[in-house]
Motif scaffolding. Structure first.
Motif, mmCIF file in Angstrom:
data_model
loop_
_atom_site.group_PDB
_atom_site.id
_atom_site.type_symbol
_atom_site.label_atom_id
_atom_site.label_comp_id
_atom_site.label_asym_id
_atom_site.label_seq_id
_atom_site.Cartn_x
_atom_site.Cartn_y
_atom_site.Cartn_z
ATOM 1 N N PHE A 28 -0.423 9.662 -14.482
ATOM 2 C CA PHE A 28 0.371 8.485 -14.133
ATOM 3 C C PHE A 28 0.815 7.732 -15.385
ATOM 4 C CE2 PHE A 28 -0.728 9.373 -9.873
ATOM 5 C CZ PHE A 28 0.045 8.570 -9.031
ATOM 6 N N LYS A 29 -0.090 7.645 -16.367
ATOM 7 C CA LYS A 29 0.283 6.978 -17.611
ATOM 8 C C LYS A 29 1.411 7.730 -18.313
ATOM 9 C CE LYS A 29 -1.652 3.977 -19.504
ATOM 10 N NZ LYS A 29 -1.414 2.504 -19.555
ATOM 11 N N LYS A 30 1.344 9.052 -18.303
ATOM 12 C CA LYS A 30 2.385 9.871 -18.935
ATOM 13 C C LYS A 30 3.729 9.679 -18.222
ATOM 14 C CE LYS A 30 3.815 12.929 -21.951
ATOM 15 N NZ LYS A 30 3.246 14.280 -22.067
ATOM 16 N N ALA A 31 3.665 9.432 -16.901
ATOM 17 C CA ALA A 31 4.888 9.221 -16.125
ATOM 18 C C ALA A 31 5.437 7.806 -16.286
ATOM 19 C CB ALA A 31 4.624 9.512 -14.652
ATOM 20 N N GLY A 32 4.711 6.955 -17.007
ATOM 21 C CA GLY A 32 5.189 5.601 -17.246
ATOM 22 C C GLY A 32 4.758 4.575 -16.216
ATOM 23 N N GLY B 252 5.708 10.586 1.334
ATOM 24 C CA GLY B 252 6.098 11.823 1.999
ATOM 25 C C GLY B 252 5.249 12.992 1.559
ATOM 26 N N VAL B 253 5.823 14.172 1.615
ATOM 27 C CA VAL B 253 5.100 15.384 1.221
ATOM 28 C C VAL B 253 5.139 15.526 -0.302
ATOM 29 C CG1 VAL B 253 5.009 17.894 1.393
ATOM 30 C CG2 VAL B 253 5.637 16.534 3.398
ATOM 31 N N CYS B 254 3.968 15.529 -0.916
ATOM 32 C CA CYS B 254 3.865 15.664 -2.373
ATOM 33 C C CYS B 254 3.252 17.019 -2.719
ATOM 34 C CB CYS B 254 3.013 14.552 -2.959
ATOM 35 S SG CYS B 254 3.658 12.881 -2.656
ATOM 36 N N ALA B 255 3.784 17.647 -3.753
ATOM 37 C CA ALA B 255 3.313 18.975 -4.139
ATOM 38 C C ALA B 255 1.986 18.922 -4.871
ATOM 39 C CB ALA B 255 4.363 19.670 -5.002
ATOM 40 N N ASN B 256 1.795 17.877 -5.692
ATOM 41 C CA ASN B 256 0.590 17.763 -6.502
ATOM 42 C C ASN B 256 0.494 16.337 -7.037
ATOM 43 O OD1 ASN B 256 2.497 17.752 -8.659
ATOM 44 N ND2 ASN B 256 2.395 19.991 -8.740
ATOM 45 N N THR B 257 -0.485 16.097 -7.905
ATOM 46 C CA THR B 257 -0.691 14.767 -8.476
ATOM 47 C C THR B 257 0.501 14.327 -9.323
ATOM 48 O OG1 THR B 257 -3.090 15.102 -8.512
ATOM 49 C CG2 THR B 257 -2.219 13.358 -9.911
ATOM 50 N N ASP C 169 3.598 15.155 -8.910
ATOM 51 C CA ASP C 169 4.667 14.796 -7.983
ATOM 52 C C ASP C 169 4.457 13.370 -7.464
ATOM 53 O OD1 ASP C 169 6.958 15.103 -6.487
ATOM 54 O OD2 ASP C 169 5.984 16.177 -4.849
ATOM 55 N N GLU C 170 3.212 13.041 -7.138
ATOM 56 C CA GLU C 170 2.891 11.677 -6.701
ATOM 57 C C GLU C 170 3.202 10.679 -7.813
ATOM 58 O OE1 GLU C 170 -0.831 12.159 -3.608
ATOM 59 O OE2 GLU C 170 -1.192 12.648 -5.715
ATOM 60 N N ALA C 171 2.853 11.033 -9.050
ATOM 61 C CA ALA C 171 3.081 10.142 -10.188
ATOM 62 C C ALA C 171 4.567 9.892 -10.415
ATOM 63 C CB ALA C 171 2.452 10.731 -11.444
ATOM 64 N N LEU C 172 5.387 10.920 -10.307
ATOM 65 C CA LEU C 172 6.826 10.774 -10.519
ATOM 66 C C LEU C 172 7.457 9.917 -9.428
ATOM 67 C CD1 LEU C 172 7.791 14.394 -11.655
ATOM 68 C CD2 LEU C 172 7.473 12.355 -13.074
ATOM 69 N N LEU D 92 0.856 -1.191 0.000
ATOM 70 C CA LEU D 92 0.000 0.000 0.000
ATOM 71 C C LEU D 92 0.887 1.235 0.000
ATOM 72 C CD1 LEU D 92 -2.699 1.498 0.216
ATOM 73 C CD2 LEU D 92 -2.574 1.220 2.706
ATOM 74 N N VAL D 93 0.725 2.071 -1.014
ATOM 75 C CA VAL D 93 1.503 3.305 -1.145
ATOM 76 C C VAL D 93 0.559 4.482 -0.964
ATOM 77 C CG1 VAL D 93 3.020 4.669 -2.620
ATOM 78 C CG2 VAL D 93 3.058 2.163 -2.767
ATOM 79 N N LEU D 94 0.922 5.379 -0.059
ATOM 80 C CA LEU D 94 0.082 6.551 0.203
ATOM 81 C C LEU D 94 0.801 7.826 -0.211
ATOM 82 C CD1 LEU D 94 -1.509 5.889 3.725
ATOM 83 C CD2 LEU D 94 -2.442 5.398 1.472
ATOM 84 N N GLY D 95 0.068 8.676 -0.936
ATOM 85 C CA GLY D 95 0.568 9.997 -1.272
ATOM 86 C C GLY D 95 -0.098 11.032 -0.388
ATOM 87 N N GLY D 96 -0.071 12.274 -0.826
ATOM 88 C CA GLY D 96 -0.721 13.323 -0.047
ATOM 89 C C GLY D 96 0.151 14.537 0.146
ATOM 90 N N ALA D 97 -0.487 15.574 0.607
ATOM 91 C CA ALA D 97 0.196 16.854 0.796
ATOM 92 C C ALA D 97 0.911 16.901 2.138
ATOM 93 C CB ALA D 97 -0.822 17.988 0.690
#
Length: 258
Positions: free
Chosen positions: A201-205, A161-166, A168-171, A123-128
């Motif tokens: 996410f698709k664009k990020a591969g 961790g701290v993500c700036a936006n979607t 950033d999460e995708a990268l 389970l991977v969690l993103g977020g601000a």
């Protein structure tokens, strides 16, 4: 009696009261034939009425939410990880759980239920990040800190961790995909956010399979759709969410992020 009192209290709510006052003012100006002076009030009244008194915001939101369907269990089989985007939790130093559930908490509930059910081993969690006394507190870290109270959980937990936006999460997820050799990840986010998130996410591969949740449109919820109603703050909130995604999509397209 309770129904009448409830209706009176509803009419006294700020949004409804402003709409009633604007309507009365506009009718008075039209009665006095102040055509030129009534132009701007008419525009304001039309915008406010359409956004808060009709099902248009729900209809627009339904258009976003209908772009991705929930996959079958067969399609989800063999997934390497579950990616849950942020927006459902705010770190809290007062709540007993250490986190305050927000409007998008369905994202976390969906991802956790899937992880606990063994749909994927990670389970991977993103977020601000939320600034507090000069330091940023991660949304994902707050969730995982609470999960430490449940030691029997068998899935691996990864915080972005701290993500700036979607994007950033995708990268960050793309980096995990490259390092771990993941072939299929399940992307969990709000249904209205899924079109932009999936494309990013698709664009990020990242090989993502969309898992939409948190349906906000009244067309996707239990009950009849009221096409016309008194001013309702929920309709204004719904339009704001749709407009946020509309602007966000155009911005991401312009930047080449999707």
């Amino acid at each position: 009696m309770n129904t009448v009192l409830r209706e009176i209290l509803f009419l006294l709510q700020p949004l409804c009261l402003v709409w009633l006052l604007l309507t009365a003012w506009l009718l008075r100006m039209l009665w006095k034939r102040l055509w030129r002076w009534s132009l701007l009030p008419v525009c304001a009244w039309v915008i406010l009425t359409v956004v808060t008194c009709t099902a248009l915001p729900s209809w627009l939101m339904a258009g976003l939410e209908s772009q991705h369907e929930l996959p079958t269990m067969e399609e989800m089989a063999g997934a390497d990880a579950i990616i849950c985007l942020g927006g459902g939790v705010e770190p809290s130093f007062k709540e007993p759980t250490g986190m305050h559930l927000m409007r998008g908490a369905d994202r976390l509930a969906t991802a956790l239920s899937m992880a606990i059910s063994g749909v994927a081993p990670v389970l991977v969690l993103g977020g601000a990040g939320y600034e507090h006394e000069g330091q940023y507190v991660s949304e994902a870290d707050a969730v995982f800190a609470n999960l430490q109270n449940y030691p029997r959980l068998s899935f691996e937990q990864i915080s972005l961790g701290v993500c700036a936006n979607t994007r950033d999460e995708a990268l960050k997820v793309a980096d995990l995909v490259e390092k771990r050799g993941w072939k299929k990840v399940l992307l969990v986010t709000s249904a209205n956010h899924m079109p932009r998130a999936w494309a990013t996410f698709k664009k990020a591969g990242v090989p993502v399979l969309p898992i939409p949740c948190h349906y906000m449109s009244s067309f996707h919820r239990v009950g009849e759709v009221d096409w016309l109603h008194m001013p309702y703050a929920g309709s204004l909130e719904l339009f704001d969410s749709w407009f946020h995604e509309w602007i966000g999509t155009r911005l991401y397209q312009w930047r080449g992020w999707m």
